[in-house]
Design a protein around this motif. Structure first.
Motif, PDB file in Angstrom:
ATOM      1  N   ASN A 103       1.085  -1.152   0.082  1.00 35.76           N
ATOM      2  CA  ASN A 103      -0.474  -0.146  -0.089  1.00 35.76           C
ATOM      3  C   ASN A 103       0.617   1.227  -0.277  1.00 35.76           C
ATOM      4  O   ASN A 103       1.000   2.132  -0.855  1.00 35.76           O
ATOM      5  CB  ASN A 103      -0.740   0.063   1.378  1.00 35.76           C
ATOM      6  CG  ASN A 103      -1.878  -1.276   0.849  1.00 35.76           C
ATOM      7  OD1 ASN A 103      -2.032  -1.602   0.583  1.00 35.76           O
ATOM      8  ND2 ASN A 103      -2.224  -1.259   2.699  1.00 35.76           N
ATOM      9  N   HIS A 159      -3.044   2.872   1.349  1.00 33.21           N
ATOM     10  CA  HIS A 159      -4.471   1.669   2.874  1.00 33.21           C
ATOM     11  C   HIS A 159      -5.608   2.303   1.930  1.00 33.21           C
ATOM     12  O   HIS A 159      -5.922   1.243   2.663  1.00 33.21           O
ATOM     13  CB  HIS A 159      -3.684   2.198   4.127  1.00 33.21           C
ATOM     14  CG  HIS A 159      -2.611   2.524   4.440  1.00 33.21           C
ATOM     15  ND1 HIS A 159      -1.933   1.237   4.909  1.00 33.21           N
ATOM     16  CD2 HIS A 159      -1.472   3.142   5.186  1.00 33.21           C
ATOM     17  CE1 HIS A 159      -0.489   0.905   4.906  1.00 33.21           C
ATOM     18  NE2 HIS A 159      -0.319   2.639   5.822  1.00 33.21           N
ATOM     19  N   GLU A 176       1.025   7.110  10.700  1.00 38.14           N
ATOM     20  CA  GLU A 176       0.344   5.876   8.943  1.00 38.14           C
ATOM     21  C   GLU A 176      -0.246   5.133  10.679  1.00 38.14           C
ATOM     22  O   GLU A 176      -1.306   4.712  10.264  1.00 38.14           O
ATOM     23  CB  GLU A 176       1.673   5.368   9.427  1.00 38.14           C
ATOM     24  CG  GLU A 176       1.066   4.418   8.490  1.00 38.14           C
ATOM     25  CD  GLU A 176       2.070   3.563   7.196  1.00 38.14           C
ATOM     26  OE1 GLU A 176       3.046   4.427   6.965  1.00 38.14           O
ATOM     27  OE2 GLU A 176       2.118   2.492   6.961  1.00 38.14           O
ATOM     28  N   LEU A 216      -3.970   4.059   9.449  1.00 36.45           N
ATOM     29  CA  LEU A 216      -4.920   3.046   9.914  1.00 36.45           C
ATOM     30  C   LEU A 216      -5.620   2.701  10.582  1.00 36.45           C
ATOM     31  O   LEU A 216      -6.654   1.855  10.496  1.00 36.45           O
ATOM     32  CB  LEU A 216      -3.658   2.039   9.707  1.00 36.45           C
ATOM     33  CG  LEU A 216      -2.648   1.924   8.734  1.00 36.45           C
ATOM     34  CD1 LEU A 216      -1.274   0.917   8.728  1.00 36.45           C
ATOM     35  CD2 LEU A 216      -3.308   0.457   7.880  1.00 36.45           C
TER      36      LEU A 216
END
Ligand code: IPE
Ligand code: IPE
Ligand code: MG
Length: 251
Positions: A23, A38, A76, A80
């Motif tokens: 990703n 993502h 990050e 997510l």
């Protein structure tokens, strides 16, 4: 169990396990933030679920977030988690409609209450389905899974319910994640790297491995079909000889 390679019908894996990798690179190639990759990866998840439903694959296990992924930059990990919560809010009704049973494997205690509550709700809402068993490995590690099984066995021994001499492979297997499913027949890793990265270490003992350079957000039915075609041509010997399997004339 039928394992006749000469049969006219190509065998379809009963259980497919996938490391959805690439990703970040997908986004970086577009000069976009990794979080965009993502998001695109989440759309590919729907494609693979559709594919499994169409092909009659009964179980799908997806590596969404590893124990080690907690070590990524906080932004990050935050992106997510947000995506994960959104997906739990938006996709579960649709999975329910399509007859998909969802469950989560991994260290749940590390997620926020909001995510944990949604996980439980998703599992409860879809618990009655049989068509596709979808397992999402999140905050999961194969070593963690083995350690948890060892801990469970030790607790039973300490409580006097189990004797050490009764601990055999079946006893360990019964305490691992996905114990109620057949072991994965086919493992796919996208993104070009050829490693297992602490995915289902115990469960992959005799799984056929297939790797592709395709980045996860680009995965479609053609790529998945390539994996299935190759799987259909493999001879799974499980330590035996071809002749024992009654395969085509061995040289
Ligand atoms: C897989 O893609 C998704 C997760 C691990 C959460 P990556 O984020 O690892 O993408 P690459 O490997 O850096 O391209
Ligand atoms: C494996 O991918 C984990 C998931 C896809 C969720 P990683 O990107 O974390 O694996 P490594 O670091 O390349 O081995
Ligand atoms: Mg990666």
């Amino acid at each position: 169990m039928t394992a006749d390679p000469a049969s006219m019908e190509a065998p379809v894996p009963r259980h497919l396990a996938i490391i959805m990798d690439g990703n970040g690179r997908w986004a970086q190639r577009r000069r976009r933030p990794r979080a965009i990759g993502h998001r695109a990866g989440a759309r590919a998840v729907n494609r693979v679920i559709d594919f499994c439903l169409q092909r009659g694959i009964g179980a799908l296990t997806l590596f969404a977030f590893s124990s080690e992924n907690w070590g990524r930059p906080v932004e990050e990990v935050g992106a997510l988690m947000k995506l994960f919560l959104n997906a739990l809010e938006r996709e579960v009704d649709e999975l329910d409609r399509r007859g998909v049973r969802v469950r989560f494997i991994g260290e749940r205690a590390l997620f926020t209450d909001a995510i944990r509550d949604r996980m439980v709700a998703a599992e409860q809402q879809t618990a009655g389905h049989q068509r596709l068993h979808l397992s999402i490995a999140a905050s999961y590690g194969g070593r963690q899974d083995i350690a948890a099984a060892a801990r469970a066995l030790a607790a039973e021994v300490a409580a006097g319910r189990l004797r050490p001499e009764d601990i055999d492979e079946a006893a360990v297997a019964a305490r691992m994640a996905l114990a109620d499913l057949p072991a994965p027949d086919l493992f796919i890793r996208t993104g070009g790297d050829q490693r297992v990265s602490n995915f289902l270490l115990w469960q992959l003992a005799y799984t056929e491995l297939w790797f592709t350079e395709t980045l996860w957000p680009d995965v479609d039915a053609d790529v998945l079909q390539q994996a299935l075609d190759e799987y259909a041509g493999r001879e799974r010997r499980f330590g035996l000889t071809s002749a024992q399997l009654g395969a085509e004339a061995a040289p």
